[in-house]
Design a protein around this motif. Structure first.
Motif, PDB file in Angstrom:
ATOM      1  N   THR A 120     -38.796 -32.021 -60.388  1.00 44.34           N
ATOM      2  CA  THR A 120     -39.387 -32.808 -61.387  1.00 44.34           C
ATOM      3  C   THR A 120     -38.455 -32.913 -62.669  1.00 44.34           C
ATOM      4  OG1 THR A 120     -41.412 -31.500 -60.971  1.00 44.34           O
ATOM      5  CG2 THR A 120     -41.214 -32.011 -63.531  1.00 44.34           C
ATOM      6  N   TYR A 121     -38.467 -33.976 -63.339  1.00 42.58           N
ATOM      7  CA  TYR A 121     -37.423 -34.141 -64.782  1.00 42.58           C
ATOM      8  C   TYR A 121     -38.251 -34.313 -66.024  1.00 42.58           C
ATOM      9  CZ  TYR A 121     -34.985 -35.493 -60.298  1.00 42.58           C
ATOM     10  OH  TYR A 121     -34.406 -35.241 -59.050  1.00 42.58           O
ATOM     11  N   SER A 122     -37.443 -34.155 -66.762  1.00 40.72           N
ATOM     12  CA  SER A 122     -37.877 -34.331 -68.358  1.00 40.72           C
ATOM     13  C   SER A 122     -36.772 -34.809 -69.184  1.00 40.72           C
ATOM     14  CB  SER A 122     -38.419 -32.718 -68.953  1.00 40.72           C
ATOM     15  OG  SER A 122     -39.488 -32.444 -68.093  1.00 40.72           O
ATOM     16  N   THR A 123     -37.219 -35.462 -70.161  1.00 35.62           N
ATOM     17  CA  THR A 123     -36.406 -36.133 -70.986  1.00 35.62           C
ATOM     18  C   THR A 123     -36.068 -35.006 -72.270  1.00 35.62           C
ATOM     19  OG1 THR A 123     -37.014 -38.188 -70.929  1.00 35.62           O
ATOM     20  CG2 THR A 123     -35.673 -37.670 -72.864  1.00 35.62           C
ATOM     21  N   VAL A 124     -34.585 -34.773 -72.282  1.00 33.73           N
ATOM     22  CA  VAL A 124     -34.285 -33.547 -73.238  1.00 33.73           C
ATOM     23  C   VAL A 124     -33.148 -34.112 -74.192  1.00 33.73           C
ATOM     24  CG1 VAL A 124     -33.148 -31.274 -73.747  1.00 33.73           C
ATOM     25  CG2 VAL A 124     -34.798 -31.721 -71.785  1.00 33.73           C
ATOM     26  N   ALA A 125     -33.437 -34.298 -75.407  1.00 32.53           N
ATOM     27  CA  ALA A 125     -32.433 -34.932 -76.419  1.00 32.53           C
ATOM     28  C   ALA A 125     -32.034 -36.215 -75.688  1.00 32.53           C
ATOM     29  CB  ALA A 125     -31.270 -33.944 -76.508  1.00 32.53           C
ATOM     30  N   GLY A 153     -42.231 -20.870 -53.610  1.00 36.49           N
ATOM     31  CA  GLY A 153     -41.154 -20.673 -54.412  1.00 36.49           C
ATOM     32  C   GLY A 153     -40.865 -21.761 -55.375  1.00 36.49           C
ATOM     33  N   LYS A 154     -40.212 -21.577 -56.490  1.00 35.37           N
ATOM     34  CA  LYS A 154     -39.839 -22.398 -57.378  1.00 35.37           C
ATOM     35  C   LYS A 154     -38.655 -22.026 -58.299  1.00 35.37           C
ATOM     36  CE  LYS A 154     -43.391 -21.767 -60.906  1.00 35.37           C
ATOM     37  NZ  LYS A 154     -44.437 -22.361 -61.603  1.00 35.37           N
ATOM     38  N   VAL A 155     -37.998 -23.041 -58.963  1.00 37.35           N
ATOM     39  CA  VAL A 155     -36.829 -22.616 -59.691  1.00 37.35           C
ATOM     40  C   VAL A 155     -37.365 -23.633 -61.001  1.00 37.35           C
ATOM     41  CG1 VAL A 155     -34.489 -22.538 -60.351  1.00 37.35           C
ATOM     42  CG2 VAL A 155     -35.352 -22.232 -57.895  1.00 37.35           C
ATOM     43  N   ASP A 156     -37.124 -22.980 -62.073  1.00 35.69           N
ATOM     44  CA  ASP A 156     -37.272 -23.729 -63.625  1.00 35.69           C
ATOM     45  C   ASP A 156     -35.918 -23.693 -64.073  1.00 35.69           C
ATOM     46  OD1 ASP A 156     -40.483 -24.518 -63.545  1.00 35.69           O
ATOM     47  OD2 ASP A 156     -40.608 -22.698 -62.974  1.00 35.69           O
ATOM     48  N   TYR A 157     -35.778 -24.842 -64.904  1.00 33.94           N
ATOM     49  CA  TYR A 157     -34.569 -24.796 -65.697  1.00 33.94           C
ATOM     50  C   TYR A 157     -34.885 -25.257 -67.055  1.00 33.94           C
ATOM     51  CZ  TYR A 157     -32.487 -25.199 -60.929  1.00 33.94           C
ATOM     52  OH  TYR A 157     -31.971 -25.026 -59.703  1.00 33.94           O
ATOM     53  N   ALA A 158     -34.435 -24.470 -68.038  1.00 33.06           N
ATOM     54  CA  ALA A 158     -34.822 -25.032 -69.547  1.00 33.06           C
ATOM     55  C   ALA A 158     -33.435 -25.021 -70.254  1.00 33.06           C
ATOM     56  CB  ALA A 158     -35.386 -23.798 -70.071  1.00 33.06           C
ATOM     57  N   TYR A 159     -33.391 -25.983 -71.229  1.00 37.39           N
ATOM     58  CA  TYR A 159     -32.322 -26.396 -71.761  1.00 37.39           C
ATOM     59  C   TYR A 159     -32.372 -26.267 -73.442  1.00 37.39           C
ATOM     60  CZ  TYR A 159     -31.831 -28.688 -67.307  1.00 37.39           C
ATOM     61  OH  TYR A 159     -31.625 -29.135 -65.998  1.00 37.39           O
ATOM     62  N   TYR A 160     -31.051 -26.242 -73.998  1.00 40.44           N
ATOM     63  CA  TYR A 160     -31.046 -26.396 -75.310  1.00 40.44           C
ATOM     64  C   TYR A 160     -31.170 -27.408 -76.031  1.00 40.44           C
ATOM     65  CZ  TYR A 160     -28.821 -21.453 -75.181  1.00 40.44           C
ATOM     66  OH  TYR A 160     -28.681 -19.832 -74.890  1.00 40.44           O
ATOM     67  N   VAL A 161     -31.665 -27.666 -77.226  1.00 38.69           N
ATOM     68  CA  VAL A 161     -31.575 -28.618 -78.149  1.00 38.69           C
ATOM     69  C   VAL A 161     -30.761 -28.297 -79.297  1.00 38.69           C
ATOM     70  CG1 VAL A 161     -33.768 -29.895 -77.179  1.00 38.69           C
ATOM     71  CG2 VAL A 161     -33.865 -28.348 -79.247  1.00 38.69           C
ATOM     72  N   ASP A 162     -30.203 -29.318 -80.010  1.00 37.15           N
ATOM     73  CA  ASP A 162     -29.220 -29.066 -80.927  1.00 37.15           C
ATOM     74  C   ASP A 162     -29.827 -28.215 -81.987  1.00 37.15           C
ATOM     75  OD1 ASP A 162     -26.649 -29.669 -81.943  1.00 37.15           O
ATOM     76  OD2 ASP A 162     -27.493 -30.819 -83.530  1.00 37.15           O
ATOM     77  N   ALA A 163     -31.014 -28.231 -82.408  1.00 35.73           N
ATOM     78  CA  ALA A 163     -31.733 -27.158 -83.340  1.00 35.73           C
ATOM     79  C   ALA A 163     -31.608 -25.613 -83.163  1.00 35.73           C
ATOM     80  CB  ALA A 163     -32.776 -27.578 -83.817  1.00 35.73           C
ATOM     81  N   ASP A 165     -30.196 -22.186 -81.675  1.00 40.54           N
ATOM     82  CA  ASP A 165     -28.978 -21.348 -81.690  1.00 40.54           C
ATOM     83  C   ASP A 165     -28.194 -21.014 -80.268  1.00 40.54           C
ATOM     84  OD1 ASP A 165     -29.265 -20.966 -84.544  1.00 40.54           O
ATOM     85  OD2 ASP A 165     -30.366 -19.207 -84.141  1.00 40.54           O
ATOM     86  N   TYR A 166     -27.160 -20.926 -80.171  1.00 33.51           N
ATOM     87  CA  TYR A 166     -26.508 -20.448 -78.919  1.00 33.51           C
ATOM     88  C   TYR A 166     -26.487 -21.432 -77.921  1.00 33.51           C
ATOM     89  CZ  TYR A 166     -27.731 -16.154 -81.117  1.00 33.51           C
ATOM     90  OH  TYR A 166     -27.704 -15.127 -81.950  1.00 33.51           O
ATOM     91  N   GLY A 167     -26.541 -23.028 -78.399  1.00 32.73           N
ATOM     92  CA  GLY A 167     -26.466 -23.860 -77.167  1.00 32.73           C
ATOM     93  C   GLY A 167     -26.679 -25.399 -78.036  1.00 32.73           C
ATOM     94  N   GLU A 168     -25.864 -26.300 -77.455  1.00 30.65           N
ATOM     95  CA  GLU A 168     -26.003 -27.554 -77.811  1.00 30.65           C
ATOM     96  C   GLU A 168     -26.801 -28.537 -77.091  1.00 30.65           C
ATOM     97  OE1 GLU A 168     -24.470 -28.600 -80.671  1.00 30.65           O
ATOM     98  OE2 GLU A 168     -23.560 -26.630 -81.060  1.00 30.65           O
ATOM     99  N   ASP A 169     -27.268 -29.732 -77.397  1.00 28.64           N
ATOM    100  CA  ASP A 169     -28.256 -30.522 -76.531  1.00 28.64           C
ATOM    101  C   ASP A 169     -27.883 -30.353 -74.996  1.00 28.64           C
ATOM    102  OD1 ASP A 169     -29.599 -31.259 -78.718  1.00 28.64           O
ATOM    103  OD2 ASP A 169     -28.541 -33.167 -78.971  1.00 28.64           O
ATOM    104  N   ARG A 170     -28.897 -30.259 -74.254  1.00 28.27           N
ATOM    105  CA  ARG A 170     -28.878 -30.126 -72.727  1.00 28.27           C
ATOM    106  C   ARG A 170     -27.903 -29.263 -72.343  1.00 28.27           C
ATOM    107  NH1 ARG A 170     -28.621 -35.098 -74.825  1.00 28.27           N
ATOM    108  NH2 ARG A 170     -26.289 -35.434 -74.298  1.00 28.27           N
TER     109      ARG A 170
END
Length: 241
Positions: A120-125, A153-163, A165-170
């Motif tokens: 599964t894919y999503s659009t981030v930044a 079983g499953k694996v989920d991935y979460a990402y930072y967006v620029d707003a 703290d502690y990470g930049e977009d994607r």
């Protein structure tokens, strides 16, 4: 990619030593060989890498339908014959149609235990990123018309967006692995958490990296706790839910 293997095309010995073959052997300390096979009857070309362990890794050539899977991986077979593949195990054109999205991302893959892996894919930044891989089994039927489908079983991935703290977009923020333990909804949930530097390298200000470089990782073991089924695990928590 931060590394590569280099291969050189072999030439015939007889009858024409100047005629190239469809085999490329490793050079500059690269092991194994790559063999090209032209597609016939509307099938795409394939390139197969044979490594010293006996593993075969097959890639599509540059002529898949709508070019959506050009140069992407199709299947991997080990020395014992176990095969993991995208879309379809034996027909390359069907693998492209059934295994990839219209944008050219892997949608469905399968292994020799007949498990299905859904991507599964999503659009981030503004960019498409992978957000989940889910593994399932079935009790009967084919994957085109399955019965008794069960998530294993499953694996989920979460990402930072620029707003954030502690990470930049994607920048990758968390990896969450969920393993069902019972039919009653009890699962083992493990989370790995990533933090990044956000400012330019400046030791005098205590900044020892640059944006997108990892500052630290809290691994899956983190702080072991047990939470209720409705509780969302914190980035430092391993939980049974």
């Amino acid at each position: 990619a931060d590394r590569f293997l280099e291969f050189r095309r072999k030439m015939n010995v007889t009858p024409d030593p100047d005629e190239p073959t469809d085999t490329f052997t490793g050079v500059n300390r690269a092991a194994g060989a790559v063999v090209y096979a032209a597609g016939a009857g509307g099938e795409p070309d394939t390139w197969t890498y044979y490594d010293p362990s006996g593993r075969e890794t097959v890639f599509f050539g540059g002529n898949t339908a709508s070019h959506k899977a050009d140069w992407q991986i199709w299947k991997i077979k080990d020395a014992a014959g176990n095969t993991a593949f995208v879309g379809h195990a034996t027909t390359a054109s069907t693998a492209v149609t059934d295994g990839y999205t219209t944008e050219g991302y892997i949608a469905y893959a399968y292994d020799s235990a007949d498990r299905r892996f859904t991507y599964t894919y999503s659009t981030v930044a503004g960019s498409k990123v992978l957000t989940q891989v889910k593994a399932e089994t079935k009790s009967s039927g084919t994957w085109a018309s399955p019965s008794g489908v069960t998530e294993v079983g499953k694996v989920d991935y979460a990402y930072y967006v620029d707003a954030d703290d502690y990470g930049e977009d994607r920048d990758l923020k968390t990896i969450t692995i969920t393993t069902p333990l019972t039919d009653g909804g009890i699962s083992d949930v493990r989370v790995k958490y990533f933090r990044y530097w956000e400012d330019a390298y400046n030791p005098g200000s205590g900044v020892f990296g640059d944006p997108h470089l990892i500052q630290y990782i809290v691994d899956y073991e983190g702080t072991p706790t047990t939470t209720a089924a409705t509780t969302t695990p914190s980035p430092t928590t391993r939980s049974a839910t």
